[in-house]
Design a protein around this motif. Structure first.
Motif, PDB file in Angstrom:
ATOM      1  N   ILE A  38       0.821  -1.226   0.000  1.00 53.82           N
ATOM      2  CA  ILE A  38       0.000   0.000   0.000  1.00 53.82           C
ATOM      3  C   ILE A  38       0.849   1.268   0.000  1.00 53.82           C
ATOM      4  O   ILE A  38       0.328   2.363   0.154  1.00 53.82           O
ATOM      5  CB  ILE A  38      -0.994   0.015   1.187  1.00 53.82           C
ATOM      6  N   SER A  39       2.148   1.112  -0.206  1.00 56.08           N
ATOM      7  CA  SER A  39       3.058   2.259  -0.218  1.00 56.08           C
ATOM      8  C   SER A  39       2.984   3.012  -1.534  1.00 56.08           C
ATOM      9  O   SER A  39       2.490   2.515  -2.541  1.00 56.08           O
ATOM     10  CB  SER A  39       4.498   1.797   0.007  1.00 56.08           C
ATOM     11  N   ASN A  40       3.566   4.180  -1.518  1.00 55.19           N
ATOM     12  CA  ASN A  40       3.656   5.066  -2.666  1.00 55.19           C
ATOM     13  C   ASN A  40       4.298   4.348  -3.846  1.00 55.19           C
ATOM     14  O   ASN A  40       5.371   3.761  -3.707  1.00 55.19           O
ATOM     15  CB  ASN A  40       4.485   6.286  -2.226  1.00 55.19           C
ATOM     16  N   ILE A  41       3.679   4.413  -4.998  1.00 55.09           N
ATOM     17  CA  ILE A  41       4.161   3.697  -6.179  1.00 55.09           C
ATOM     18  C   ILE A  41       5.541   4.190  -6.609  1.00 55.09           C
ATOM     19  O   ILE A  41       6.385   3.404  -7.045  1.00 55.09           O
ATOM     20  CB  ILE A  41       3.140   3.759  -7.355  1.00 55.09           C
ATOM     21  N   SER A  42       5.795   5.486  -6.466  1.00 53.76           N
ATOM     22  CA  SER A  42       7.112   6.020  -6.836  1.00 53.76           C
ATOM     23  C   SER A  42       8.203   5.421  -5.962  1.00 53.76           C
ATOM     24  O   SER A  42       9.274   5.053  -6.452  1.00 53.76           O
ATOM     25  CB  SER A  42       7.135   7.542  -6.716  1.00 53.76           C
ATOM     26  N   ALA A  43       7.950   5.321  -4.669  1.00 54.85           N
ATOM     27  CA  ALA A  43       8.924   4.731  -3.747  1.00 54.85           C
ATOM     28  C   ALA A  43       9.154   3.269  -4.097  1.00 54.85           C
ATOM     29  O   ALA A  43      10.302   2.790  -4.065  1.00 54.85           O
ATOM     30  CB  ALA A  43       8.451   4.879  -2.306  1.00 54.85           C
ATOM     31  N   LYS A  44       8.087   2.567  -4.457  1.00 56.08           N
ATOM     32  CA  LYS A  44       8.240   1.157  -4.821  1.00 56.08           C
ATOM     33  C   LYS A  44       9.106   1.011  -6.076  1.00 56.08           C
ATOM     34  O   LYS A  44       9.968   0.143  -6.136  1.00 56.08           O
ATOM     35  CB  LYS A  44       6.867   0.505  -5.030  1.00 56.08           C
ATOM     36  N   HIS A  45       8.894   1.870  -7.052  1.00 51.46           N
ATOM     37  CA  HIS A  45       9.700   1.834  -8.272  1.00 51.46           C
ATOM     38  C   HIS A  45      11.164   2.134  -7.962  1.00 51.46           C
ATOM     39  O   HIS A  45      12.062   1.485  -8.495  1.00 51.46           O
ATOM     40  CB  HIS A  45       9.177   2.831  -9.310  1.00 51.46           C
ATOM     41  N   GLU A  46      11.397   3.116  -7.096  1.00 50.89           N
ATOM     42  CA  GLU A  46      12.766   3.499  -6.753  1.00 50.89           C
ATOM     43  C   GLU A  46      13.492   2.379  -6.024  1.00 50.89           C
ATOM     44  O   GLU A  46      14.660   2.104  -6.302  1.00 50.89           O
ATOM     45  CB  GLU A  46      12.757   4.779  -5.936  1.00 50.89           C
ATOM     46  N   ILE A  47      12.810   1.749  -5.086  1.00 45.58           N
ATOM     47  CA  ILE A  47      13.454   0.665  -4.349  1.00 45.58           C
ATOM     48  C   ILE A  47      13.709  -0.530  -5.264  1.00 45.58           C
ATOM     49  O   ILE A  47      14.766  -1.152  -5.212  1.00 45.58           O
ATOM     50  CB  ILE A  47      12.652   0.275  -3.096  1.00 45.58           C
ATOM     51  N   ALA A  48      12.747  -0.844  -6.128  1.00 41.72           N
ATOM     52  CA  ALA A  48      12.944  -1.944  -7.075  1.00 41.72           C
ATOM     53  C   ALA A  48      14.151  -1.655  -7.971  1.00 41.72           C
ATOM     54  O   ALA A  48      14.980  -2.542  -8.213  1.00 41.72           O
ATOM     55  CB  ALA A  48      11.685  -2.164  -7.911  1.00 41.72           C
ATOM     56  N   ALA A  49      14.270  -0.426  -8.450  1.00 44.74           N
ATOM     57  CA  ALA A  49      15.408  -0.056  -9.296  1.00 44.74           C
ATOM     58  C   ALA A  49      16.711  -0.139  -8.500  1.00 44.74           C
ATOM     59  O   ALA A  49      17.720  -0.652  -9.006  1.00 44.74           O
ATOM     60  CB  ALA A  49      15.219   1.349  -9.861  1.00 44.74           C
ATOM     61  N   PHE A  50      16.700   0.332  -7.266  1.00 44.10           N
ATOM     62  CA  PHE A  50      17.890   0.273  -6.416  1.00 44.10           C
ATOM     63  C   PHE A  50      18.319  -1.172  -6.172  1.00 44.10           C
ATOM     64  O   PHE A  50      19.507  -1.489  -6.192  1.00 44.10           O
ATOM     65  CB  PHE A  50      17.601   0.976  -5.085  1.00 44.10           C
ATOM     66  N   MET A  51      17.342  -2.052  -5.986  1.00 44.21           N
ATOM     67  CA  MET A  51      17.626  -3.465  -5.740  1.00 44.21           C
ATOM     68  C   MET A  51      17.981  -4.208  -7.023  1.00 44.21           C
ATOM     69  O   MET A  51      18.542  -5.296  -6.971  1.00 44.21           O
ATOM     70  CB  MET A  51      16.415  -4.139  -5.077  1.00 44.21           C
ATOM     71  N   GLY A  52      17.599  -3.650  -8.168  1.00 51.11           N
ATOM     72  CA  GLY A  52      17.851  -4.317  -9.442  1.00 51.11           C
ATOM     73  C   GLY A  52      16.892  -5.465  -9.709  1.00 51.11           C
ATOM     74  O   GLY A  52      17.274  -6.457 -10.333  1.00 51.11           O
ATOM     75  N   VAL A  53      15.655  -5.327  -9.214  1.00 50.20           N
ATOM     76  CA  VAL A  53      14.646  -6.369  -9.404  1.00 50.20           C
ATOM     77  C   VAL A  53      13.377  -5.752  -9.969  1.00 50.20           C
ATOM     78  O   VAL A  53      13.202  -4.541  -9.961  1.00 50.20           O
ATOM     79  CB  VAL A  53      14.327  -7.107  -8.073  1.00 50.20           C
ATOM     80  N   SER A  54      12.491  -6.600 -10.440  1.00 46.00           N
ATOM     81  CA  SER A  54      11.222  -6.110 -10.969  1.00 46.00           C
ATOM     82  C   SER A  54      10.343  -5.596  -9.835  1.00 46.00           C
ATOM     83  O   SER A  54      10.525  -5.962  -8.661  1.00 46.00           O
ATOM     84  CB  SER A  54      10.487  -7.225 -11.712  1.00 46.00           C
ATOM     85  N   LEU A  55       9.382  -4.789 -10.187  1.00 44.83           N
ATOM     86  CA  LEU A  55       8.432  -4.255  -9.213  1.00 44.83           C
ATOM     87  C   LEU A  55       7.666  -5.379  -8.526  1.00 44.83           C
ATOM     88  O   LEU A  55       7.368  -5.299  -7.331  1.00 44.83           O
ATOM     89  CB  LEU A  55       7.463  -3.289  -9.914  1.00 44.83           C
TER      90      LEU A  55
END
Length: 97
Positions: free
Chosen positions: A37-54
């Motif tokens: 339920i978190s902010n979609i932008s934050a989820k995209h940023e963390i996924a990119a930082f981790m190098g994994v898909s959303l």
């Protein structure tokens, strides 16, 4: 990275270290629910930082955080220190290192 959004999302995953040790799967489930339920932008940023898909990010992020808290590598205060831009190993944990 939008650090404030990531800090808010990670703060939602925090749980007491003793709670994690007593019931790590419940802590994992709470974390995944909060990330969902978190902010979609934050989820995209963390996924990119981790190098994994959303899609892979929430369970992988939460597994890494819960495992690190369970073993004592991270503590509740590590997540809190992010708010004050203080040193913490949380970024290494999130990256998988």
């Amino acid at each position: 990275m939008a650090l404030p959004a990531m800090v808010v999302m990670l703060a939602g995953c925090q749980t007491g270290q003793e709670q994690v040790r007593q019931d790590p799967e419940a802590a994992f489930d709470r974390c995944v629910s909060k990330v969902a339920i978190s902010n979609i932008s934050a989820k995209h940023e963390i996924a990119a930082f981790m190098g994994v898909s959303l899609e892979r990010m929430p369970p992988l992020l939460c597994r890494r955080l819960v495992d690190a808290m369970k073993t004592g590598r991270l503590t509740f205060s590590d997540i809190n220190r992010l708010q004050f831009d203080q040193s913490t190993d949380i970024w290494k944990v999130i990256k998988g290192g």
